[in-house]
Design an enzyme around this catalytic site. Sequence first.
Site, short mmCIF file in Angstrom:
data_model
loop_
_atom_site.label_atom_id
_atom_site.label_comp_id
_atom_site.label_asym_id
_atom_site.label_seq_id
_atom_site.Cartn_x
_atom_site.Cartn_y
_atom_site.Cartn_z
N THR A 77 38.32 44.69 44.15
CA THR A 77 37.69 46.01 44.13
C THR A 77 37.86 46.59 45.53
O THR A 77 37.91 45.85 46.49
CB THR A 77 36.19 45.83 43.80
OG1 THR A 77 36.08 45.47 42.45
CG2 THR A 77 35.37 47.08 44.08
N ARG A 105 32.31 47.24 29.06
CA ARG A 105 31.60 46.66 30.22
C ARG A 105 31.77 47.55 31.47
O ARG A 105 32.86 47.95 31.82
CB ARG A 105 32.15 45.27 30.48
CG ARG A 105 31.46 44.52 31.61
CD ARG A 105 32.20 44.65 32.93
NE ARG A 105 31.51 43.93 34.01
CZ ARG A 105 31.83 44.04 35.29
NH1 ARG A 105 32.81 44.82 35.66
NH2 ARG A 105 31.17 43.38 36.21
N VAL A 106 30.68 47.81 32.13
CA VAL A 106 30.72 48.55 33.39
C VAL A 106 30.02 47.71 34.45
O VAL A 106 28.95 47.15 34.20
CB VAL A 106 30.02 49.92 33.26
CG1 VAL A 106 30.03 50.66 34.61
CG2 VAL A 106 30.68 50.78 32.19
N GLY A 122 31.88 42.13 44.34
CA GLY A 122 31.38 40.82 43.94
C GLY A 122 31.02 40.81 42.47
O GLY A 122 31.48 41.66 41.70
N1 ASP Z 1 32.00 44.39 41.49
C1 ASP Z 1 33.13 44.59 40.64
C2 ASP Z 1 32.69 44.62 39.20
O1 ASP Z 1 31.85 43.82 38.83
C3 ASP Z 1 34.19 43.54 40.78
C4 ASP Z 1 34.63 43.20 42.18
O2 ASP Z 1 33.98 43.55 43.14
O3 ASP Z 1 35.70 42.60 42.32
O4 ASP Z 1 33.23 45.39 38.42
#
Ligand code: ASP
Length: 309
Positions: free
Chosen positions: A176, A204-205, A228
């Site tokens: 991300t 999913r969000v 995360g």
């Molecule tokens: N936080 C992001 C999510 O759960 C994923 C990530 O940070 O890699 O969609």
Amino acid sequence: MNTFSIAIHGGAGTLVKGMMTSELEAQYKLALKSALDAGYLVLENGGTSIDAVEKAVISLENSYLFNAGKGAVFTAEETHEMDASIMDGKTLNAGAVSLITGIKNPVSLSRDVMEKSEHVFLAGQGAMQFAKINDYTIEDETYFYDELRHNQWLEIKDTDSFQLDHAKKKDSKFGTVGAVACDKDGNVAAATSTGGMTNKKFGRVGDSPMIGAGNYANNKTCAISCTGSGEFFIKGVVAYDVACLIEHKEMSLAAAANEVINKRIIEIGGDGGLIAIDAKGNISMPFNTEGMYRACKSSNGEEEISIYK
Ligand code: ASP
């Protein structure tokens, strides 16, 4: 003049050092540097923090290396559904989109939601309709195709599992992306963009487009972009929690960011990291995982581009 500065991240997670080749590491650092420079240039020229974070995130979204924009992971339907958000710490104006497809730069769409609509958060088909009205080009799936991401998806597609891009496994393109900045006028802003989790379904969000969870900005306290395990970052209202510790407990930026990442999120079972900046240009970039792609640059001469602890 205020110290101006910018910090960016390209995701936090488990990255086994030995599995990263020096060539790949150099590619990541180069991509981080271009994004950092793109954002910093805006600030150096007297531009706003909101312009700086958008520019930096666009640069990361245009790289196939990160799980956002071009490099977004595959959903259970073999498509790409992206989420993004942006927030202006001066006005508390915010914009967010989720479950969008075919948009090259989701962060710009979130900014248009902030500036051209009466709303803060648009999702799915409605967000796509808004994109069309605002003349966004819809890229076809080939723009987002990446062999490594596709293989990650093939490995789990017939299962019920979904996977963080940075979960512990042999390859580790996590990522991300996000940026926070403080401009010459002492205004802060934050932006975050993601493809979410590999094989995600049911719409999913995660936390990335949720104001207060994965993204937040307020001149009074700080600007934050998280990365995360999204479900835990939502439950912990992580970005706002950092701001609250500063506002109500008078903690420093670094102490508040550390308290949340190295204590509170761990206590509820989450892992990841965040980047934070305050209106004086101070920066903090804590993470409780093995690594976090990150970089920062400040007018006081501070500059860092790192992956591991
Ligand atoms: N936080 C992001 C999510 O759960 C994923 C990530 O940070 O890699 O969609």
